[in-house]
Design a protein around this motif. Structure first.
Motif, PDB file in Angstrom:
ATOM      1  N   ILE A 265     -48.115 -52.766 -69.531  1.00 38.68           N
ATOM      2  CA  ILE A 265     -47.109 -53.929 -69.841  1.00 38.68           C
ATOM      3  C   ILE A 265     -45.852 -53.583 -70.152  1.00 38.68           C
ATOM      4  O   ILE A 265     -45.099 -53.891 -70.335  1.00 38.68           O
ATOM      5  CB  ILE A 265     -47.856 -55.309 -69.783  1.00 38.68           C
ATOM      6  CG1 ILE A 265     -48.285 -54.691 -71.533  1.00 38.68           C
ATOM      7  CG2 ILE A 265     -48.827 -55.766 -69.704  1.00 38.68           C
ATOM      8  CD1 ILE A 265     -48.532 -56.361 -72.549  1.00 38.68           C
ATOM      9  N   HIS A 266     -46.215 -52.192 -71.186  1.00 33.28           N
ATOM     10  CA  HIS A 266     -44.698 -51.985 -72.012  1.00 33.28           C
ATOM     11  C   HIS A 266     -45.140 -50.473 -71.931  1.00 33.28           C
ATOM     12  O   HIS A 266     -46.574 -49.667 -71.668  1.00 33.28           O
ATOM     13  CB  HIS A 266     -45.038 -52.491 -73.121  1.00 33.28           C
ATOM     14  CG  HIS A 266     -43.045 -51.735 -73.893  1.00 33.28           C
ATOM     15  ND1 HIS A 266     -41.870 -52.643 -72.832  1.00 33.28           N
ATOM     16  CD2 HIS A 266     -43.259 -51.350 -74.904  1.00 33.28           C
ATOM     17  CE1 HIS A 266     -41.165 -51.430 -73.259  1.00 33.28           C
ATOM     18  NE2 HIS A 266     -42.007 -51.914 -75.341  1.00 33.28           N
ATOM     19  N   THR A 267     -43.981 -49.525 -71.833  1.00 31.88           N
ATOM     20  CA  THR A 267     -44.107 -48.456 -72.365  1.00 31.88           C
ATOM     21  C   THR A 267     -42.833 -47.455 -73.578  1.00 31.88           C
ATOM     22  O   THR A 267     -41.937 -48.194 -73.412  1.00 31.88           O
ATOM     23  CB  THR A 267     -43.500 -47.307 -71.355  1.00 31.88           C
ATOM     24  OG1 THR A 267     -44.828 -47.674 -70.511  1.00 31.88           O
ATOM     25  CG2 THR A 267     -43.771 -46.084 -71.637  1.00 31.88           C
ATOM     26  N   TRP A 268     -42.940 -47.236 -74.500  1.00 31.29           N
ATOM     27  CA  TRP A 268     -42.802 -46.782 -76.199  1.00 31.29           C
ATOM     28  C   TRP A 268     -42.144 -45.515 -75.820  1.00 31.29           C
ATOM     29  O   TRP A 268     -42.496 -44.497 -75.288  1.00 31.29           O
ATOM     30  CB  TRP A 268     -43.104 -46.895 -76.765  1.00 31.29           C
ATOM     31  CG  TRP A 268     -43.146 -48.269 -77.044  1.00 31.29           C
ATOM     32  CD1 TRP A 268     -42.244 -49.397 -77.802  1.00 31.29           C
ATOM     33  CD2 TRP A 268     -44.088 -48.788 -77.409  1.00 31.29           C
ATOM     34  NE1 TRP A 268     -42.779 -50.462 -77.806  1.00 31.29           N
ATOM     35  CE2 TRP A 268     -43.812 -50.235 -77.999  1.00 31.29           C
ATOM     36  CE3 TRP A 268     -46.627 -48.855 -77.601  1.00 31.29           C
ATOM     37  CZ2 TRP A 268     -44.588 -52.354 -78.365  1.00 31.29           C
ATOM     38  CZ3 TRP A 268     -46.094 -49.929 -77.481  1.00 31.29           C
ATOM     39  CH2 TRP A 268     -46.050 -51.006 -77.845  1.00 31.29           C
ATOM     40  N   SER A 269     -41.060 -44.979 -75.839  1.00 30.69           N
ATOM     41  CA  SER A 269     -40.057 -43.575 -75.149  1.00 30.69           C
ATOM     42  C   SER A 269     -39.443 -43.244 -75.781  1.00 30.69           C
ATOM     43  O   SER A 269     -38.217 -43.658 -76.051  1.00 30.69           O
ATOM     44  CB  SER A 269     -40.189 -43.324 -74.029  1.00 30.69           C
ATOM     45  OG  SER A 269     -39.197 -44.104 -73.336  1.00 30.69           O
ATOM     46  N   GLY A 270     -39.557 -42.411 -77.673  1.00 31.81           N
ATOM     47  CA  GLY A 270     -38.673 -42.019 -78.199  1.00 31.81           C
ATOM     48  C   GLY A 270     -38.630 -40.978 -78.798  1.00 31.81           C
ATOM     49  O   GLY A 270     -37.816 -40.361 -79.216  1.00 31.81           O
ATOM     50  N   HIS A 271     -40.294 -40.414 -79.109  1.00 33.12           N
ATOM     51  CA  HIS A 271     -40.436 -39.350 -79.235  1.00 33.12           C
ATOM     52  C   HIS A 271     -39.698 -37.779 -77.973  1.00 33.12           C
ATOM     53  O   HIS A 271     -39.855 -38.166 -76.953  1.00 33.12           O
ATOM     54  CB  HIS A 271     -42.003 -38.903 -79.401  1.00 33.12           C
ATOM     55  CG  HIS A 271     -41.932 -38.929 -80.866  1.00 33.12           C
ATOM     56  ND1 HIS A 271     -41.861 -39.392 -82.116  1.00 33.12           N
ATOM     57  CD2 HIS A 271     -42.924 -40.789 -80.935  1.00 33.12           C
ATOM     58  CE1 HIS A 271     -42.326 -40.004 -82.731  1.00 33.12           C
ATOM     59  NE2 HIS A 271     -43.316 -40.961 -82.110  1.00 33.12           N
ATOM     60  N   ARG A 307     -39.243 -52.445 -79.798  1.00 32.99           N
ATOM     61  CA  ARG A 307     -38.372 -51.304 -79.750  1.00 32.99           C
ATOM     62  C   ARG A 307     -39.362 -50.535 -81.213  1.00 32.99           C
ATOM     63  O   ARG A 307     -39.393 -50.740 -81.778  1.00 32.99           O
ATOM     64  CB  ARG A 307     -36.801 -51.856 -79.668  1.00 32.99           C
ATOM     65  CG  ARG A 307     -36.909 -52.735 -80.835  1.00 32.99           C
ATOM     66  CD  ARG A 307     -35.664 -53.671 -81.005  1.00 32.99           C
ATOM     67  NE  ARG A 307     -34.893 -53.584 -82.370  1.00 32.99           N
ATOM     68  CZ  ARG A 307     -33.546 -54.655 -82.088  1.00 32.99           C
ATOM     69  NH1 ARG A 307     -32.551 -54.208 -81.646  1.00 32.99           N
ATOM     70  NH2 ARG A 307     -33.301 -54.980 -83.694  1.00 32.99           N
ATOM     71  N   CYS A 308     -38.282 -49.587 -81.139  1.00 30.08           N
ATOM     72  CA  CYS A 308     -38.268 -48.244 -82.365  1.00 30.08           C
ATOM     73  C   CYS A 308     -38.082 -49.286 -83.950  1.00 30.08           C
ATOM     74  O   CYS A 308     -36.253 -49.181 -83.636  1.00 30.08           O
ATOM     75  CB  CYS A 308     -37.993 -46.718 -82.184  1.00 30.08           C
ATOM     76  SG  CYS A 308     -38.144 -45.797 -83.521  1.00 30.08           S
ATOM     77  N   GLY A 557     -45.894 -37.636 -74.442  1.00 33.16           N
ATOM     78  CA  GLY A 557     -44.682 -38.047 -75.509  1.00 33.16           C
ATOM     79  C   GLY A 557     -44.095 -39.527 -75.041  1.00 33.16           C
ATOM     80  O   GLY A 557     -43.859 -39.612 -75.552  1.00 33.16           O
ATOM     81  N   LEU A 558     -45.400 -40.396 -74.991  1.00 26.12           N
ATOM     82  CA  LEU A 558     -45.631 -41.116 -74.232  1.00 26.12           C
ATOM     83  C   LEU A 558     -45.983 -42.481 -74.776  1.00 26.12           C
ATOM     84  O   LEU A 558     -47.557 -41.942 -75.135  1.00 26.12           O
ATOM     85  CB  LEU A 558     -45.520 -42.555 -72.950  1.00 26.12           C
ATOM     86  CG  LEU A 558     -44.217 -41.311 -72.047  1.00 26.12           C
ATOM     87  CD1 LEU A 558     -44.553 -41.684 -70.163  1.00 26.12           C
ATOM     88  CD2 LEU A 558     -42.650 -41.626 -72.350  1.00 26.12           C
ATOM     89  N   ILE A 559     -45.698 -43.337 -75.223  1.00 28.21           N
ATOM     90  CA  ILE A 559     -46.904 -44.560 -75.566  1.00 28.21           C
ATOM     91  C   ILE A 559     -47.205 -46.079 -75.244  1.00 28.21           C
ATOM     92  O   ILE A 559     -45.849 -46.438 -74.872  1.00 28.21           O
ATOM     93  CB  ILE A 559     -46.571 -45.255 -77.765  1.00 28.21           C
ATOM     94  CG1 ILE A 559     -46.718 -43.333 -78.293  1.00 28.21           C
ATOM     95  CG2 ILE A 559     -48.102 -45.973 -77.817  1.00 28.21           C
ATOM     96  CD1 ILE A 559     -45.566 -43.850 -79.717  1.00 28.21           C
ATOM     97  N   LYS A 560     -48.016 -46.469 -74.673  1.00 29.61           N
ATOM     98  CA  LYS A 560     -48.413 -47.442 -73.521  1.00 29.61           C
ATOM     99  C   LYS A 560     -49.104 -47.908 -74.180  1.00 29.61           C
ATOM    100  O   LYS A 560     -49.734 -48.320 -74.908  1.00 29.61           O
ATOM    101  CB  LYS A 560     -48.813 -46.095 -71.823  1.00 29.61           C
ATOM    102  CG  LYS A 560     -47.766 -45.700 -71.303  1.00 29.61           C
ATOM    103  CD  LYS A 560     -47.831 -45.254 -70.019  1.00 29.61           C
ATOM    104  CE  LYS A 560     -47.269 -44.498 -69.326  1.00 29.61           C
ATOM    105  NZ  LYS A 560     -47.950 -44.400 -68.290  1.00 29.61           N
TER     106      LYS A 560
END
Length: 563
Positions: A265-271, A307-308, A557-560
């Motif tokens: 439902i969501h993917t964090w991409s910052g690294h 968000r970050c 590099g992703l967090i889901k």
């Protein structure tokens, strides 16, 4: 009267003799006319090897032999009737199907294995010629032909190496034709020639080494806030637990029944590089802390904008592990730059830095409320080091392992802790007493780089590098639970984290192929396995208050977030 009797008797005897003679003549005539062919029911067999007729055959299932059998007969192949056209389904004796037993002795297998490791070729174990090459070797066939199929136990043909230098004249001790004898070298050798960097390239001790532009010294740590404002209209920061949600984040974890998630439902991409570990905020889990191979630590919002929120910059190399304190206001980070740093979660300030000169692989706060100034660190020098945050000094060392320490897990109401290491052992310790109270090392054990405690505090789930999860008791005996064994994933070579659902019904783990696996705790059955990332899934966390939300991180590099 006597004459009549005698005549009667003689007459009857003559007639009988004539009948017998006539019958015998008829039999002789018939045998001369019809001749039957001779049938030999036991023909002679000419065996090529006379030893086969003298061999004694036994069944593979025999447990006792009442007579002596020659060694040659003991190594004979297993024979018996076989029907390749049978439609009967064979019993599955391995996970992928049925494996038939083949006659291949252990010494022959070891010989070919070592030959392949040394020379790059080995004999084809199927003993059949290849259709394409027509060779009985596998691997480097050309080299096998050059070496005439020699094994490691056979004499190897010598190669034409460099020519030997002349031995010299025994009468000359110094000079061009000096005597060398058996110490004469070969043409093209560089023995005695000085090697090293050219002159002028060696930096003197007085010249300082140039610092990298991205080098961060102790005391120069920085932080970046990514939101619009650090405070809301009531003066609260992101540390405040949100109350405008459908779920109560202040409830007791594990009170609701959990379910396996189905979709992302969501993917964090910052690294910019792979994520090495993730940790949910204690108790409420409304924040997510992550550390990465790009030497940065980030904290994310699990709800609202997702968000970050803040980035912590203070390490020079990849960050290996992070750990929240009991209240979540501070956290520790362990990096490959040999430093352990204590951060303020809200302000991003680096409070202190600790180091022993060795690589810290794992850090763990003492969970007791009155011991939040103490933490443990497992290092590459085989030691577990106990630090006091108030003084910054080492208060205790636990030195019994024979390899780098990978995990530290507190058990038995935090009075003891269990550690695993690269030495393939599991050791239990009393807190603050550097003596092992339980030592577990079996020949079948592999290294266990990830350990998690069950929600009921009774079991330890250990990720073993032989592609299985094993379970040990977390009480006094620390025995292996032989009936609890979870398989079906590939983790060899990776420290993939294991985790439980809050109600304890499911156990989950990532694997090296980017999949997530979910098992039933009671039956050990693999319930679900699906693709989540492109690279190895190194960490996973189950939300303590949501029934079916799981956070995963990977080296891509992703967090889901899954639900």
């Amino acid at each position: 009267m006597d004459q009549l009797i005698s005549e009667y008797a003689s007459t009857s005897e003559d007639s009988d003799d004539q009948a017998i003679l006539k019958r015998s003549k008829q039999d002789k005539a018939s045998t001369q006319i019809t001749k039957r062919p001779k049938i030999d029911l036991a023909p002679e067999v000419n065996l090529a090897d006379q030893r086969l007729s003298d061999a004694v055959y036994t069944r593979p299932t025999d447990t006792e032999i009442t007579f002596n059998i020659p060694y040659e007969d003991l190594s004979q192949p297993v024979t018996g009737p076989s029907n390749p056209f049978s439609t009967r389904v064979m019993n599955q004796n391995v996970l992928t199907g049925h494996v038939e037993e083949q006659s291949y002795s252990e010494i022959a297998f070891k010989t070919q294995q070592r030959t392949f490791a040394s020379f790059g070729y080995a004999r084809d174990p199927t003993l059949l010629e290849n259709v394409t090459g027509g060779s009985e070797f596998v691997g480097d066939v050309q080299r096998a032909i050059e070496m005439n199929g020699a094994t490691i136990y056979d004499p190897v043909p010598k190669k034409n190496g460099p020519a030997r230098l002349p031995k010299g004249d025994p009468a000359v001790l110094e000079g061009a034709n000096a005597y060398q004898g058996p110490w004469a070298g070969y043409h093209g050798e560089s023995i005695g020639t000085p090697v090293g960097p050219p002159e002028g390239a060696i930096r003197t001790r007085a010249e300082p080494a140039q610092q990298s532009k991205n080098q961060v010294e102790v005391g120069q740590e920085t932080t970046t806030f990514h939101g619009q404002s650090e405070y809301d209209y009531q003066g609260r920061t992101y540390m405040h637990v949100p109350l405008d949600l459908d779920v109560n984040l202040l409830s007791e974890p594990g009170t609701q029944e959990c379910f396996i998630p189905k979709r992302c439902i969501h993917t964090w991409s910052g690294h910019t590089k792979g994520v090495s570990a993730i940790r949910l905020f204690p108790n409420s889990a409304h924040l997510l802390l992550s550390c990465s191979l790009d030497s940065k630590i980030k904290i994310w919002d699990v709800y609202h904008d997702r968000r970050c929120l803040r980035t912590y910059i203070g390490h020079n190399k990849a960050v290996r592990d992070v750990c929240f304190s009991r209240d979540g206001r501070r956290f520790l980070s362990a990096s490959y730059d040999k430093y352990i740093k204590l951060w303020d979660t809200e302000t991003g300030q680096c409070i202190k830095a600790f180091t022993t000169g060795k690589l810290p692989y794992v850090v763990k706060f003492n969970p007791d409320e009155d011991k939040q100034n103490i933490f443990l660190a497992g290092c590459s020098d085989k030691k577990i080091v106990q630090f006091d945050i108030n003084t910054g000094e080492v208060t205790q060392e636990y030195d019994q392992h024979l390899g780098a320490v990978n995990t530290i897990t507190f058990v038995d109401e935090n009075r003891r802790f269990v550690t695993t290491s690269d030495d393939k052992t599991l050791r239990a310790w009393e807190f603050d007493i550097p003596v092992v109270i339980k030592y577990i090392a079996e020949p079948h054990m592999h290294s266990m780089p990830a350990v998690t405690l069950h929600p009921n505090k009774k079991w330890l789930a250990c990720q073993s590098l032989d592609n299985q999860i094993v379970v040990y008791g977390a009480k006094d005996r620390f025995r292996l639970h032989r009936k609890k064994r979870f398989t079906g994933h590939l983790v060899a070579g990776y420290a993939c984290q294991v985790n439980f659902s809050p109600d304890g019904r499911f156990i989950m783990s990532g694997d090296s192929e980017g999949n997530m696996c979910y098992w039933d705790w009671k039956t050990c059955k693999l319930l679900k396995k699906y693709k989540t990332h492109e690279m190895v899934v190194i960490g996973c966390e189950w939300h303590p208050h949501e029934t079916s939300k799981v956070v995963t991180c990977s080296w891509d590099g992703l967090i889901k977030l899954w639900d």
